[in-house]
Design an enzyme around this catalytic site. Structure first.
Site, mmCIF file in Angstrom:
data_model
loop_
_atom_site.group_PDB
_atom_site.id
_atom_site.type_symbol
_atom_site.label_atom_id
_atom_site.label_comp_id
_atom_site.label_asym_id
_atom_site.label_seq_id
_atom_site.Cartn_x
_atom_site.Cartn_y
_atom_site.Cartn_z
ATOM 1 N N ARG A 125 4.196 14.999 72.553
ATOM 2 C CA ARG A 125 3.236 16.087 72.824
ATOM 3 C C ARG A 125 1.988 16.049 71.926
ATOM 4 O O ARG A 125 0.877 16.180 72.425
ATOM 5 C CB ARG A 125 3.924 17.454 72.747
ATOM 6 N N TYR A 132 -1.340 15.577 74.183
ATOM 7 C CA TYR A 132 -2.066 16.834 74.423
ATOM 8 C C TYR A 132 -2.734 17.364 73.158
ATOM 9 O O TYR A 132 -3.332 18.441 73.183
ATOM 10 C CB TYR A 132 -1.132 17.935 74.931
ATOM 11 N N CYS A 151 3.649 1.454 66.406
ATOM 12 C CA CYS A 151 2.442 0.678 66.135
ATOM 13 C C CYS A 151 1.267 1.147 66.980
ATOM 14 O O CYS A 151 0.742 0.403 67.825
ATOM 15 C CB CYS A 151 2.720 -0.791 66.396
ATOM 16 N N TYR A 163 9.979 19.785 76.646
ATOM 17 C CA TYR A 163 9.170 18.570 76.780
ATOM 18 C C TYR A 163 9.208 17.732 75.498
ATOM 19 O O TYR A 163 8.223 17.092 75.133
ATOM 20 C CB TYR A 163 7.727 18.932 77.176
#
Ligand code: LLP
Length: 415
Positions: free
Chosen positions: A312, A316, A342, A371
């Protein structure tokens, strides 16, 4: 309310010290509180107790079958978006007559699976999909109950990636064209029109967009009724936001009130599809500090959870509060909390003021129940982490940590 609290200096999940779990299962892991999950579900569901309704938990937010089992036992149904989610919901004992199926790209085998399982209804997202469902229902000797997912063109004022009800979005059928499509659906032999559906986005923190959507949907339903359509179900989707940081989303009570006021006189059974608001603050991600490092311009806390475990923040720019599992007196410093992957996009927090971390200590990434694991991957060949459910003073491994063998289980070198 949630059950991740400090007792003295130590973070607990209900009656279990987080550190104790770490000793037995290693890190990283997702940790869920059963009491919080139940509490959130009940609070949400009870908001609607005065009207006929089904709370169809959005499986995508957290699809572990132990979690689906909890909501199924509390009388919940499921909002699914794939055959895999249907499989999970059924396997967790959820009742097919409380399952609704959304998504713009339902495949024939998935449609067949849902028809054979006799789910409550399909939330149809395009005219072509409607025809495929009609054909498949015919082939299987079934009648498919459907709602059209109507796109009301409302701005949910959330992150663009999780806005779904705008005119430019791929979801649903434009509200101006919905009526025509319902008229077409009425001509299809194997289709039973059961409802109207709408979902405008996720992590919505204002009541206005819900109000606007409901008003537009109501108008449509009234027109449809005047044309003799019977609308049994009104699916108003999910999307209610949670506080990650300083957000102040509407309380489920006010959210429910707005929805119910908007549609109470329509005589429909309400369907709600909450995901995040139920599970988001019922879970955390526990990770260990591997190293700390002073760069030229920045300081880094390198932890053992990466963007493959929790994506997340990377995609976002989401904020997740991070706190030490064992609190002690120390100064605050400004750091980036980063993972071992990486990629420069691999971070859990950027320019975060937090207590100076020590190698070997545990950090809790808060509000990670929605999520989080659901979006985890094996990127960089990292086995996916364990999931743990606490009930009172007990904890249960509800998903084992993957091992190296799991990484290659489905692979094959050709002869
Ligand atoms: N119903 C439908 C049709 C949906 O598409 C969604 C979420 C929900 C219900 C549940 O929404 P909720 O109550 O959880 O807001 N990965 C993103 C969120 C994507 C949401 C997708 N659809 C994130 O991590 O913020």
């Amino acid at each position: 309310m949630h059950h991740f609290q400090y007792k003295g200096n130590e973070l607990y999940c209900e009656g279990v010290a987080v550190e104790r779990i770490t000793k037995e299962v290693g890190t990283p892991f997702y940790l869920y509180s059963n009491a919080t999950l139940e509490h959130h579900f009940k609070v949400f569901d009870e908001v609607f107790s005065d009207v006929p309704h089904i709370t169809c938990y959005a499986v995508k937010a957290n699809s572990n079958i132990a979690i689906l089992d909890i909501f199924g036992r509390l009388g919940g149904g499921a909002d699914i978006v794939s055959g895999g989610e249907l499989f999970r919901a059924l396997r967790a004992g959820m009742s097919p007559d409380k399952i609704v199926y959304s998504g713009v790209g339902k495949k024939v085998d998935e449609i067949d699976f849902a028809l054979k399982s006799d789910i409550l209804m399909f939330n149809v997202e395009s005219p072509q999909e409607l025809r495929v469902i009609n054909d498949r229902a015919g082939a299987l000797g079934k009648k498919a109950r459907i709602a059209i997912r109507v796109n009301p063109d409302v701005d949910p004022k959330t992150h663009p990636y999780i806005s779904t009800g705008l005119k430019k979005s791929k979801f649903g059928i434009d509200i101006k064209r919905a009526l025509d499509e319902y008229r077409n659906a009425r001509e299809l032999k194997n289709i039973e029109i059961a409802g109207v559906d709408c979902h405008i986005g996720s992590q919505i923190t204002e009541i206005g967009p819900f109000k606007d959507a409901v008003r537009k949907i109501k108008e449509l339903v009234l027109t449809m009724k005047s044309e003799g359509f019977e609308i049994k179900y009104l699916d108003l989707g999910g999307g209610l936001g949670i506080p990650y940081n300083a957000e102040e989303p509407p309380h489920p009570f006010d959210y429910g009130k707005t929805l119910m006021e908007g549609v109470s006189d329509l005589g429909c059974t309400l369907i709600l599809e909450p995901g995040r608001v139920i599970v988001g603050n019922a879970g955390i991600l526990v990770t260990k500090v591997l190293y700390t490092k002073e760069g030229e311009e920045k300081s880094f806390v390198i932890v053992d959870a990466g963007m493959n475990d929790m994506i997340r923040p990377s995609i976002y720019g989401s904020f997740h509060f991070i706190q030490p599992v064992i609190k002690e007196e120390r100064k605050d410093v400004m750091v980036d909390v980063v993972g071992p992957i990486c990629e420069s996009g691999d971070f859990l927090a950027k320019e975060r003021q937090m207590p100076e971390a020590r190698p070997g200590e545990l950090l809790a990434v808060m509000s990670a129940g929605a999520y989080g694991f659901a979006m985890a991957s094996n990127y960089n060949s990292r086995p996916r982490v364990a999931e743990i459910l606490v009930q009172g003073d007990q904890y249960h491994v509800i998903r084992k940590r993957e091992g190296y063998e799991d990484l290659i289980r489905m692979e094959k070198i050709p002869d």
